[in-house]
Design a protein around this motif. Structure first.
Motif, PDB file in Angstrom:
ATOM      1  N   ILE A 132     105.586  84.082   5.864  1.00 25.75           N
ATOM      2  CA  ILE A 132     105.978  82.803   6.460  1.00 25.75           C
ATOM      3  C   ILE A 132     106.280  83.040   7.935  1.00 25.75           C
ATOM      4  CG2 ILE A 132     107.630  80.900   6.412  1.00 25.75           C
ATOM      5  CD1 ILE A 132     108.341  81.827   3.524  1.00 25.75           C
ATOM      6  N   ALA A 134     108.360  81.436  10.834  1.00 28.53           N
ATOM      7  CA  ALA A 134     109.432  80.461  11.026  1.00 28.53           C
ATOM      8  C   ALA A 134     110.058  80.672  12.393  1.00 28.53           C
ATOM      9  CB  ALA A 134     110.493  80.602   9.931  1.00 28.53           C
ATOM     10  N   ALA A 158     107.316  77.295   9.078  1.00 34.45           N
ATOM     11  CA  ALA A 158     108.581  76.611   8.826  1.00 34.45           C
ATOM     12  C   ALA A 158     109.393  76.493  10.111  1.00 34.45           C
ATOM     13  CB  ALA A 158     109.383  77.358   7.752  1.00 34.45           C
ATOM     14  N   THR A 181     112.039  71.256   9.496  1.00 33.18           N
ATOM     15  CA  THR A 181     113.423  70.900   9.170  1.00 33.18           C
ATOM     16  C   THR A 181     114.167  70.573  10.456  1.00 33.18           C
ATOM     17  OG1 THR A 181     113.319  72.491   7.341  1.00 33.18           O
ATOM     18  CG2 THR A 181     115.484  71.645   7.937  1.00 33.18           C
ATOM     19  N   TRP A 268     119.062  76.495   4.289  1.00 30.89           N
ATOM     20  CA  TRP A 268     117.682  76.442   4.794  1.00 30.89           C
ATOM     21  C   TRP A 268     116.792  77.571   4.271  1.00 30.89           C
ATOM     22  CZ3 TRP A 268     115.160  79.760   8.382  1.00 30.89           C
ATOM     23  CH2 TRP A 268     113.904  79.304   8.812  1.00 30.89           C
ATOM     24  N   VAL A 272     113.143  76.913   2.301  1.00 28.38           N
ATOM     25  CA  VAL A 272     111.848  77.415   2.756  1.00 28.38           C
ATOM     26  C   VAL A 272     111.176  78.260   1.684  1.00 28.38           C
ATOM     27  CG1 VAL A 272     110.734  78.934   4.443  1.00 28.38           C
ATOM     28  CG2 VAL A 272     112.473  77.304   5.188  1.00 28.38           C
ATOM     29  N   TRP A 275     110.035  76.134  -1.326  1.00 31.05           N
ATOM     30  CA  TRP A 275     108.836  75.368  -0.941  1.00 31.05           C
ATOM     31  C   TRP A 275     107.607  76.270  -0.918  1.00 31.05           C
ATOM     32  CZ3 TRP A 275     106.316  76.196   3.875  1.00 31.05           C
ATOM     33  CH2 TRP A 275     105.301  75.278   4.191  1.00 31.05           C
TER      34      TRP A 275
END
Length: 284
Positions: A132, A134, A158, A181, A268, A272, A275
């Motif tokens: 990921i 982010a 993210a 977010t 958070w 993440v 998801w």
């Protein structure tokens, strides 16, 4: 023309640093920069998942690990955490990113961040399908611009409390899998953006944050979504969530709001990871 802060090189690279020597205090070197890393105490023999977290304005890679709550949440679920260093700004201790396509390029940031991805895969046993990208604040903006230019670079994105700046991109490549977010009361990077320098929207030399709602319009177009309105809404729990499902195969788009300001909510990381893992399971 968009103007960014002037930056200078962040120290010398530690070329040839063995992968095993990298840590939260000893950098891993790649061609154009460095990043810091922490691994779970017990790493499975199979390839690991990872999150590459891009810090915000004036921060650094090592400083990411001071957010022990966030980092521990990722580590406890088996994710390696990698934190790139932005380029140090002249006269400041912290770093930033050449994130906006219209700004001066102090470094090829997309090349730098994707080289970290490659290094994680080659030297830290990371699964290329379980990474990921982010970022927080300007780090979130850097995440968005990389996703816009090369959506295939990472399996998922993210951004938190940061996305596009004005002038917004006319379009992005796609499809992309993105969870954005944002805090409802964010006054540093408001949902609608704000003027940081200049006289306003009509000033060609102004520096102005973007509108998150407009960013979602761009992401819906990149993903070929059939409708403007979301297909799913969730109103229980810490986050208010909107999801667009009728979009291009392999894409995902979700928007999560929380009742807070410019911050990383404690919940958070799990949002993440849940998801991302749900996406992975649905594609199996």
């Amino acid at each position: 023309m968009f103007r960014l802060v002037r930056v200078a090189a962040w120290g010398s690279l530690m070329s040839g640093t063995p992968a095993f020597a990298c840590s939260t205090t000893t950098p891993c070197a790649v061609e154009t920069g460095e990043y810091y890393i922490q691994k779970p105490e017990s790493v499975a023999e199979e390839k690991s998942a990872a999150v590459v977290f891009i810090h915000g304005f004036g921060n650094s890679g090592p400083a990411v690990f001071r957010n022990t709550g966030m980092v521990t949440s990722f580590l406890d679920r088996g994710y390696i955490v990698a934190a790139p260093n932005g380029l140090r700004m002249t006269g400041r201790n912290g770093g930033s990113w050449s994130f906006h396509p219209d700004g001066r390029k102090a470094r090829d940031e997309i090349g730098f961040i994707t080289s970290i991805r490659d290094d994680l895969i080659a030297n830290h046993n990371v699964d290329p399908d379980r990474i990921i990208l982010a970022g927080f604040s300007i780090g979130g903006s850097m995440t968005a611009y990389l996703a816009c230019a090369v959506p295939e670079a990472f399996p998922a994105y993210a951004p938190l409390a940061g996305n596009f700046w004005r002038p917004h991109p006319e379009s992005c490549k796609g499809p992309v899998r993105m969870l954005h977010t944002h805090g409802w009361r964010d006054g540093t990077v408001p949902l609608e953006g704000r003027v940081l320098r200049g006289t306003g929207l009509d000033d060609p030399n102004a520096v102005i944050q973007g509108d998150v709602f407009h960013a979602l319009t761009i992401w819906r177009a990149a993903n070929g979504c059939e409708q403007l309105k979301a297909d799913r809404y969730e109103t229980e729990g810490f986050f208010l969530r909107r999801s667009w499902d009728r979009c291009a195969p392999g894409s995902a788009l979700e928007f999560a709001l929380f009742d807070g300001g410019h911050s990383v909510p404690q919940a958070w990381p799990d949002l993440v990871m849940d998801w991302f893992e749900d996406l992975s399971e649905s594609s199996d």
